[in-house]
Design an enzyme around this catalytic site. Sequence first.
Site, mmCIF file in Angstrom:
data_model
loop_
_atom_site.group_PDB
_atom_site.id
_atom_site.type_symbol
_atom_site.label_atom_id
_atom_site.label_comp_id
_atom_site.label_asym_id
_atom_site.label_seq_id
_atom_site.Cartn_x
_atom_site.Cartn_y
_atom_site.Cartn_z
ATOM 1 N N VAL A 131 0.834 -1.194 0.000
ATOM 2 C CA VAL A 131 0.000 0.000 0.000
ATOM 3 C C VAL A 131 0.872 1.248 0.000
ATOM 4 O O VAL A 131 1.832 1.342 0.771
ATOM 5 C CB VAL A 131 -0.902 0.003 1.258
ATOM 6 C CG1 VAL A 131 -1.686 1.288 1.374
ATOM 7 C CG2 VAL A 131 -1.833 -1.195 1.249
ATOM 8 N N CYS A 132 0.546 2.197 -0.857
ATOM 9 C CA CYS A 132 1.217 3.493 -0.866
ATOM 10 C C CYS A 132 0.303 4.475 -0.140
ATOM 11 O O CYS A 132 -0.641 4.994 -0.723
ATOM 12 C CB CYS A 132 1.472 3.957 -2.302
ATOM 13 S SG CYS A 132 2.306 5.548 -2.393
ATOM 14 N N LEU A 133 0.566 4.649 1.136
ATOM 15 C CA LEU A 133 -0.275 5.501 1.963
ATOM 16 C C LEU A 133 0.634 6.327 2.855
ATOM 17 O O LEU A 133 1.315 5.784 3.733
ATOM 18 C CB LEU A 133 -1.229 4.636 2.783
ATOM 19 C CG LEU A 133 -2.329 5.316 3.558
ATOM 20 C CD1 LEU A 133 -3.217 6.144 2.627
ATOM 21 C CD2 LEU A 133 -3.189 4.285 4.277
#
Length: 187
Positions: A84-86
């Site tokens: 996840v790119c968060l």
Amino acid sequence: MSSPSKRREMDVMKLMMSDYNVEMINDGLSEFNVEFHGPKESLYEAGVWKIRVELPDAYPYKSPSIGFVNKIFHPNVDELSGSVCLDVINQSWSPMFDLLNVFEVFLPQLLLYPNPSDPLNGDAASLMMKDPKQYDEKVKEYCERYAKKDNNIKCTGEDESEEDEISDNESGSSGGDDDDIAGHADP
């Protein structure tokens, strides 16, 4: 101030006592899967994902590692690894946050407000910007194919999504294949 191990225990217990189904992977509290339902009024509403959580030794001072086990079509989620790119998890994590924040705020916001300008899945980002209607259809197709609650309950690992990856363009597989797949251990 409580120790990181007490905080880890407290956060995992809070998650288990909430509405989330938590499946421990090993004996300790550092690796587990959480059943996550897509947020209401989003393209992902019909989906149920298994989210892999790994807590580092320094948790809560260091952020948890979060990843989707079953496939999801989203600009900010790597389709193959589930990473996840968060920003709030990867860069601006604070010990003020806990695991409930991840599942009640951060992941729902990620699914409700994708950011195609900072993609992990370039195909999803490109499609979202060039043809939003087709993007919506693809998201719904992935929800139907990979994020059905029945699949998550009967499948304790990513075995089914791995099989679907192999036969990505096929509409299904024979019943005998499913029996073989179910016996594989999680890597």
